[in-house]
Design an enzyme around this catalytic site. Structure first.
Site, PDB file in Angstrom:
ATOM      1  N   TRP A 103      10.571 -21.690   9.884  1.00  0.00           N
ATOM      2  CA  TRP A 103      10.219 -20.469   9.148  1.00  0.00           C
ATOM      3  C   TRP A 103      11.249 -19.377   9.308  1.00  0.00           C
ATOM      4  O   TRP A 103      11.565 -18.676   8.336  1.00  0.00           O
ATOM      5  CB  TRP A 103       8.818 -19.992   9.518  1.00  0.00           C
ATOM      6  CG  TRP A 103       7.764 -20.944   9.038  1.00  0.00           C
ATOM      7  CD1 TRP A 103       6.941 -21.713   9.800  1.00  0.00           C
ATOM      8  CD2 TRP A 103       7.443 -21.264   7.669  1.00  0.00           C
ATOM      9  NE1 TRP A 103       6.130 -22.480   9.002  1.00  0.00           N
ATOM     10  CE2 TRP A 103       6.416 -22.221   7.692  1.00  0.00           C
ATOM     11  CE3 TRP A 103       7.924 -20.837   6.433  1.00  0.00           C
ATOM     12  CZ2 TRP A 103       5.848 -22.764   6.527  1.00  0.00           C
ATOM     13  CZ3 TRP A 103       7.375 -21.371   5.270  1.00  0.00           C
ATOM     14  CH2 TRP A 103       6.349 -22.321   5.324  1.00  0.00           C
ATOM     15  N   ASP A 173       7.601 -11.969  11.841  1.00  0.00           N
ATOM     16  CA  ASP A 173       6.682 -12.833  11.095  1.00  0.00           C
ATOM     17  C   ASP A 173       5.651 -13.346  12.086  1.00  0.00           C
ATOM     18  O   ASP A 173       5.944 -14.177  12.938  1.00  0.00           O
ATOM     19  CB  ASP A 173       7.469 -13.994  10.477  1.00  0.00           C
ATOM     20  CG  ASP A 173       6.568 -15.004   9.765  1.00  0.00           C
ATOM     21  OD1 ASP A 173       5.336 -14.836   9.775  1.00  0.00           O
ATOM     22  OD2 ASP A 173       7.125 -15.971   9.198  1.00  0.00           O
ATOM     23  N   LYS A 197      -3.270 -18.690   7.769  1.00  0.00           N
ATOM     24  CA  LYS A 197      -3.102 -19.428   9.002  1.00  0.00           C
ATOM     25  C   LYS A 197      -4.231 -19.088   9.976  1.00  0.00           C
ATOM     26  O   LYS A 197      -4.966 -19.949  10.391  1.00  0.00           O
ATOM     27  CB  LYS A 197      -1.736 -19.125   9.629  1.00  0.00           C
ATOM     28  CG  LYS A 197      -0.551 -19.396   8.708  1.00  0.00           C
ATOM     29  CD  LYS A 197      -0.333 -20.875   8.458  1.00  0.00           C
ATOM     30  CE  LYS A 197       0.525 -21.164   7.231  1.00  0.00           C
ATOM     31  NZ  LYS A 197       1.908 -20.750   7.325  1.00  0.00           N
TER      32      LYS A 197
HETATM   33  C1  LIG Z   1       3.051 -20.643   6.521  1.00  0.00           C
HETATM   34  C2  LIG Z   1       4.069 -19.711   7.012  1.00  0.00           C
HETATM   35  C3  LIG Z   1       4.868 -18.949   6.133  1.00  0.00           C
HETATM   36  C4  LIG Z   1       4.805 -19.091   4.636  1.00  0.00           C
HETATM   37  O1  LIG Z   1       3.596 -18.755   4.114  1.00  0.00           O
HETATM   38  P1  LIG Z   1       3.244 -18.956   2.561  1.00  0.00           P
HETATM   39  O2  LIG Z   1       2.032 -18.106   2.423  1.00  0.00           O
HETATM   40  O3  LIG Z   1       3.021 -20.401   2.336  1.00  0.00           O
HETATM   41  O4  LIG Z   1       4.394 -18.434   1.771  1.00  0.00           O
HETATM   42  C5  LIG Z   1       5.777 -18.079   6.689  1.00  0.00           C
HETATM   43  N1  LIG Z   1       5.911 -17.941   8.022  1.00  0.00           N
HETATM   44  C6  LIG Z   1       5.171 -18.660   8.893  1.00  0.00           C
HETATM   45  C7  LIG Z   1       5.367 -18.479  10.337  1.00  0.00           C
HETATM   46  C8  LIG Z   1       4.232 -19.554   8.412  1.00  0.00           C
HETATM   47  O5  LIG Z   1       3.496 -20.275   9.278  1.00  0.00           O
END
Ligand SMILES: *Cc1c(COP(=O)(O)O)cnc(C)c1O
Length: 360
Positions: A103, A173, A197
């Site tokens: 990511w 993030d 998540k």
């Molecule tokens: C799943 C995820 C993303 C991307 O998320 P989307 O909503 O699918 O664009 C970005 N960063 C992390 C750490 C993730 O687990």
């Protein structure tokens, strides 16, 4: 289990708390005597305005978000933030990214379209199984921000100590660890998380940004990609993801009722320890992340071969444990044990893995 549900170890979209789902179910046809469901109501209605305001108030309380930070609900998932962050925060034109897995790698690649991006540290040398030393990053007076993915969902590594960003600001993030433990918001310039998540359904990100970082000189940035548009309009410049906001609000209330994020963290540590302790003692399985960088949320592990991994995944599925297959980019197995995974789910998984090991 109740309603025929299974233990769901999906990395995302992922498990939500059952009491929250039950409450949502009870309100699907008629929300709070409004005569309609949240899916059907105007986002400009008083009823929805209250849902929005209350969810932000509860999130602020839950995360202890200082007054000089703005909460934004933005569609486009985590991925859109890979673009919005450089588009909004690159001013002098440079940023430092820490390369710790899938990511952060995607975010880094996207940011390169917008400025001079320096890889400040990387764990690529060991297959992204640890968090590199970030105590002396190559930060210059032109560094606008330092970017991390605080919990790498696929590689299962997490920062236990934030980078030293010197005079710069930290952008994080937190998608797969959002609300999994207390966060000192004031240490960051911006925190964001895709909600699917650890919070709610897919389709939205929560961005928490220090208000002075919201700029009004970005006239060439497309409307929807400008944080200022979202901030000035209380996340309602256009129709927001009303349903996701409503569900998130329910989860915030639920977590508050559980006793807040310190309580949540203790519970998460307990759950993760059950699985890690087993993996450390197992002869069949091995956790892939280094001990001092282990995630509490996403736990990748493997056997000695891909064939054996596949066999184990099949056996766990037959025993009622879903989504234990590792991400296709790394293989192996992965158990995502977000807030909503009950401790009994982790205990049952360990029992199942023990059984498989015994019978191999
Ligand atoms: C799943 C995820 C993303 C991307 O998320 P989307 O909503 O699918 O664009 C970005 N960063 C992390 C750490 C993730 O687990």
């Amino acid at each position: 289990m109740k309603y025929g549900r299974v233990y769901n170890f999906s990395a995302g979209p992922a498990i939500m708390p059952l009491p929250v789902l039950e409450e949502i179910q009870s309100e699907v046809l008629n929300y709070n005597n409004s005569g309609m469901s949240v899916m059907e109501m105007s986002h400009r209605s008083t009823v929805f305005s209250e849902i929005l305001a209350e969810s932000k108030k509860d999130l602020r309380e839950l995360m202890n978000i200082p007054d000089n930070y703005t909460i934004l609900y933005i569609q486009g998932g985590g991925t859109l933030q890979f673009s919005m962050i450089p588009m909004n925060l690159l001013k002098k034109g440079e940023a430092v990214y820490i390369d710790t897995g899938s990511w952060s790698g995607k975010a880094l690649k996207e940011a390169k379209k917008f400025g001079k991006i320096i890889t400040g540290a990387s764990s690529a040398d060991k297959n992204y199984t640890y968090i590199p030393d970030c105590s002396d990053l190559p930060i210059t007076p032109n560094t606008d921000y330092v970017y991390i993915c605080e919990n790498e969902t696929i590689n299962g590594v997490k920062y236990n100590k934030l980078p030293n960003v010197k005079n710069s600001i930290l952008v994080s993030d937190q998608s797969s660890m959002f609300l999994s433990e207390p966060t000192d918001v004031a240490s960051y310039g911006l925190i964001y998380g895709g909600i699917q998540k650890n919070v709610g359904p897919a389709g939205m990100s929560i961005v928490i940004i220090r208000t002075d970082l919201i700029r009004d000189d970005l006239n060439n940035v497309p409307l929807y990609l400008n944080y200022k548009i979202h901030a000035d309009n209380d996340s309602m410049y256009n129709t927001p993801n009303c349903w996701a906001i409503y569900c998130c609000g329910k989860v915030f209330k639920y977590l508050k009722k559980l006793g807040g994020l310190e309580k949540v963290k203790q519970n998460n540590i307990k759950k993760a320890n059950i699985l890690y302790e087993y993996l450390d003692s197992s002869k069949l399985f091995k956790g892939t992340a280094e001990k001092n960088s282990r995630s509490l949320m996403n736990i990748p592990f493997r056997t000695e071969s891909d064939e054996l991994d596949a066999k184990v995944i099949k056996l766990t599925k037959e025993a009622g444990f879903e989504n234990l297959k590792g991400h296709k980019s790394v293989g192996g197995l992965r158990a995502s044990i977000y807030n909503a995974m009950p401790i009994e789910g982790v205990e049952a998984l360990v029992d199942c893995l023990k059984n498989i090991e015994k019978n191999m």
